[in-house]
Every structure is written in structure tokens, then in C-alpha cells.
Design a protein around this motif. Structure first.
Motif, PDB file in Angstrom:
ATOM      1  N   PHE A   1       0.757  -1.235  -0.048  1.00  0.00           N
ATOM      2  CA  PHE A   1      -0.079  -0.058   0.046  1.00  0.00           C
ATOM      3  C   PHE A   1       1.036   1.396   0.016  1.00  0.00           C
ATOM      4  N   ALA A   2       0.347   2.370  -0.504  1.00  0.00           N
ATOM      5  CA  ALA A   2       1.035   3.711  -0.207  1.00  0.00           C
ATOM      6  C   ALA A   2      -0.062   4.691   0.035  1.00  0.00           C
ATOM      7  N   VAL A   3       0.481   5.503   0.980  1.00  0.00           N
ATOM      8  CA  VAL A   3      -0.206   6.692   1.567  1.00  0.00           C
ATOM      9  C   VAL A   3       0.315   7.966   1.585  1.00  0.00           C
ATOM     10  N   THR A   4      -0.534   8.820   0.964  1.00  0.00           N
ATOM     11  CA  THR A   4      -0.114  10.267   1.208  1.00  0.00           C
ATOM     12  C   THR A   4      -1.155  11.033   2.192  1.00  0.00           C
ATOM     13  N   GLN A   5      -0.512  11.663   3.139  1.00  0.00           N
ATOM     14  CA  GLN A   5      -1.215  12.061   3.995  1.00  0.00           C
ATOM     15  C   GLN A   5      -0.685  13.629   4.318  1.00  0.00           C
ATOM     16  N   VAL A   6      -1.553  14.616   4.529  1.00  0.00           N
ATOM     17  CA  VAL A   6      -1.472  15.932   4.904  1.00  0.00           C
ATOM     18  C   VAL A   6      -1.573  15.817   6.445  1.00  0.00           C
ATOM     19  N   LEU A   7      -0.690  16.550   7.453  1.00  0.00           N
ATOM     20  CA  LEU A   7      -1.423  16.782   8.771  1.00  0.00           C
ATOM     21  C   LEU A   7      -0.962  18.294   8.963  1.00  0.00           C
ATOM     22  N   ALA A   8      -1.692  18.722   9.865  1.00  0.00           N
ATOM     23  CA  ALA A   8      -1.826  20.212  10.224  1.00  0.00           C
ATOM     24  C   ALA A   8      -1.248  20.328  11.399  1.00  0.00           C
ATOM     25  N   TYR A   9      -0.514  21.409  11.775  1.00  0.00           N
ATOM     26  CA  TYR A   9      -0.072  21.519  13.217  1.00  0.00           C
ATOM     27  C   TYR A   9      -1.127  22.469  13.768  1.00  0.00           C
ATOM     28  N   THR A  10      -1.835  22.257  14.946  1.00  0.00           N
ATOM     29  CA  THR A  10      -2.910  22.852  15.192  1.00  0.00           C
ATOM     30  C   THR A  10      -2.748  22.975  16.808  1.00  0.00           C
ATOM     31  N   THR A  11      -3.565  23.812  17.365  1.00  0.00           N
ATOM     32  CA  THR A  11      -3.776  24.241  18.770  1.00  0.00           C
ATOM     33  C   THR A  11      -4.756  22.688  19.044  1.00  0.00           C
ATOM     34  N   ALA A  12      -4.696  22.223  20.548  1.00  0.00           N
ATOM     35  CA  ALA A  12      -5.609  21.314  20.834  1.00  0.00           C
ATOM     36  C   ALA A  12      -6.917  21.734  21.800  1.00  0.00           C
ATOM     37  N   GLY A  13      -7.699  20.969  22.039  1.00  0.00           N
ATOM     38  CA  GLY A  13      -8.999  21.534  22.719  1.00  0.00           C
ATOM     39  C   GLY A  13     -10.149  21.605  21.935  1.00  0.00           C
ATOM     40  N   PRO A  14     -10.953  22.428  22.590  1.00  0.00           N
ATOM     41  CA  PRO A  14     -12.267  22.464  21.904  1.00  0.00           C
ATOM     42  C   PRO A  14     -12.248  23.626  20.857  1.00  0.00           C
ATOM     43  N   GLU A  15     -11.236  24.486  20.710  1.00  0.00           N
ATOM     44  CA  GLU A  15     -11.297  25.414  19.719  1.00  0.00           C
ATOM     45  C   GLU A  15      -9.826  25.083  18.864  1.00  0.00           C
ATOM     46  N   ILE A  16      -9.954  24.083  18.123  1.00  0.00           N
ATOM     47  CA  ILE A  16      -8.892  23.787  17.333  1.00  0.00           C
ATOM     48  C   ILE A  16      -8.252  24.580  16.157  1.00  0.00           C
ATOM     49  N   ALA A  17      -7.132  25.206  16.026  1.00  0.00           N
ATOM     50  CA  ALA A  17      -6.954  26.146  14.860  1.00  0.00           C
ATOM     51  C   ALA A  17      -5.732  25.922  14.139  1.00  0.00           C
ATOM     52  N   ALA A  18      -5.498  25.966  13.087  1.00  0.00           N
ATOM     53  CA  ALA A  18      -4.013  25.848  12.433  1.00  0.00           C
ATOM     54  C   ALA A  18      -3.111  26.862  13.185  1.00  0.00           C
ATOM     55  N   SER A  19      -1.826  26.317  13.457  1.00  0.00           N
ATOM     56  CA  SER A  19      -0.922  27.301  14.023  1.00  0.00           C
ATOM     57  C   SER A  19       0.456  27.114  13.400  1.00  0.00           C
ATOM     58  N   PRO A  20       1.413  28.292  13.432  1.00  0.00           N
ATOM     59  CA  PRO A  20       2.639  28.187  12.813  1.00  0.00           C
ATOM     60  C   PRO A  20       3.427  26.931  13.508  1.00  0.00           C
ATOM     61  N   MET A  21       4.214  26.197  12.682  1.00  0.00           N
ATOM     62  CA  MET A  21       5.168  25.208  13.337  1.00  0.00           C
ATOM     63  C   MET A  21       6.300  25.825  14.160  1.00  0.00           C
ATOM     64  N   PRO A  22       6.609  25.360  15.082  1.00  0.00           N
ATOM     65  CA  PRO A  22       7.977  25.848  15.557  1.00  0.00           C
ATOM     66  C   PRO A  22       9.127  25.794  14.564  1.00  0.00           C
ATOM     67  N   ASP A  23      10.086  26.655  14.508  1.00  0.00           N
ATOM     68  CA  ASP A  23      11.217  26.510  13.595  1.00  0.00           C
ATOM     69  C   ASP A  23      11.926  25.341  13.901  1.00  0.00           C
ATOM     70  N   ALA A  24      12.067  24.727  14.811  1.00  0.00           N
ATOM     71  CA  ALA A  24      12.816  23.546  15.202  1.00  0.00           C
ATOM     72  C   ALA A  24      12.107  22.291  14.665  1.00  0.00           C
ATOM     73  N   LEU A  25      10.701  22.389  14.829  1.00  0.00           N
ATOM     74  CA  LEU A  25       9.922  21.093  14.112  1.00  0.00           C
ATOM     75  C   LEU A  25      10.151  21.142  12.849  1.00  0.00           C
ATOM     76  N   LYS A  26       9.839  22.305  12.029  1.00  0.00           N
ATOM     77  CA  LYS A  26      10.020  22.455  10.393  1.00  0.00           C
ATOM     78  C   LYS A  26      11.516  22.073  10.228  1.00  0.00           C
ATOM     79  N   ALA A  27      12.453  22.382  10.864  1.00  0.00           N
ATOM     80  CA  ALA A  27      13.867  22.267  10.208  1.00  0.00           C
ATOM     81  C   ALA A  27      13.885  20.410  10.607  1.00  0.00           C
ATOM     82  N   ALA A  28      13.366  20.039  11.701  1.00  0.00           N
ATOM     83  CA  ALA A  28      13.695  18.402  11.762  1.00  0.00           C
ATOM     84  C   ALA A  28      12.826  17.800  10.749  1.00  0.00           C
ATOM     85  N   LEU A  29      11.678  18.332  10.272  1.00  0.00           N
ATOM     86  CA  LEU A  29      10.839  17.800   9.284  1.00  0.00           C
ATOM     87  C   LEU A  29      11.610  17.699   7.886  1.00  0.00           C
TER      88      LEU A  29
END
Length: 140
Positions: free
Chosen positions: A106-134
Motif C-alpha cells: 500500500f501507499a499513503v499520502t497524508q497531509v497533517l496540520a499543526y494545530t492547537t488542541a482542545g475545543p477550539e482547534i485552529a491551525a498554528s505556525p509550526m515551531p522552527d525547530a520542528l520545521k527544520a527536523a521535518l
């Protein structure tokens, strides 16, 4: 220059497929989700218990595409490979390939968003360290 690849081998269990080799797709997606969770912990030094707990962030799936390519049988050693295809400001795309003995399953393509958690989920900028590691696992 191609980026790094995150790899794991997992056993195919009785609960993962039927005797005809038809993989239960929810189980295949659970294997992919576990791989992504391991990728965050082992390759990105960002374990989900910290991400979802102390940091109050999440990485929900916003797009998912799966191509089933071959049968899976109980006892197979399923090789999983994760590559990062794209890193944006608040989302990233991964490709996961599952194979047995070099034969694609099988092959999977998946888009994941970096978000806040909790009842008000919203996209959030990823920390620079996480972007660099990715990006260490990105081909582009």
C-alpha cells in the motif's frame, strides 16, 4: 538531494487481514498512524504525549489518500517507510509505503496540520525547530 527515510518493520497479525490476503484498511491506517507517532518521538524528538499534553498542540490529518497494491498475510513482516514530501508553515505532507519483501502492499499520502488542541482547534505556525527536523526527511 533526497532526505532521510524513517523505517520500521511491523508484523502482520491475524487481526490485520483475512486468509485471502485482504488487509483490513482501518488496521493499515492504524499502522500508518503508529508509524507517524514513532516518527515524531524517535526522529523529531517530539513525542506525542508532550505535544498533545504539555504543549497543547496536535497534528490531525486533513487529507488522506491510500492506494492498496497487494495482499497482506498473517505472519508477513511489513516494511514501512516514511518520507516527508512537503513542509509548509502550519502543515506538512508525508508519504508512507508499505511493502513485504520488496513487493508494494500500500501507499499513503497524508497531509497533517499543526494545530492547537482542545475545543477550539485552529491551525498554528509550526515551531522552527520542528520545521527544520521535518525538512531533514524531505526530498525537496
Amino acid at each position: 538531494m533526497p532526505g532521510q527515510v524513517f523505517r520500521k518493520t511491523v508484523p502482520v497479525r491475524f487481526e490485520d487481514c483475512d486468509p485471502a490476503g485482504i488487509g483490513f484498511y482501518p488496521r493499515m491506517l492504524m499502522m500508518v498512524n503508529r508509524l507517524i507517532e514513532d516518527f515524531f518521538a524517535e526522529a523529531l524528538d517530539c513525542p506525542w504525549h508532550r505535544l498533545h499534553g504539555r504543549e497543547n498542540r496536535a497534528v490531525p490529518t486533513v487529507r488522506l489518500e491510500v492506494d492498496f497494491k497487494g495482499p497482506l498475510y498473517q505472519g508477513d513482516a511489513l516494511d514501512l517507510e516514511l518520507r516527508v514530501l512537503k513542509v509548509g508553515n502550519s502543515a506538512f505532507t508525508v508519504a508512507v509505503a508499505g511493502s513485504v519483501g520488496g513487493a508494494a502492499k500500500f501507499a499513503v499520502t497524508q497531509v497533517l496540520a499543526y494545530t492547537t488542541a482542545g475545543p477550539e482547534i485552529a491551525a498554528s505556525p509550526m515551531p522552527d525547530a520542528l520545521k527544520a527536523a521535518l525538512r531533514e526527511f524531505s526530498a525537496g
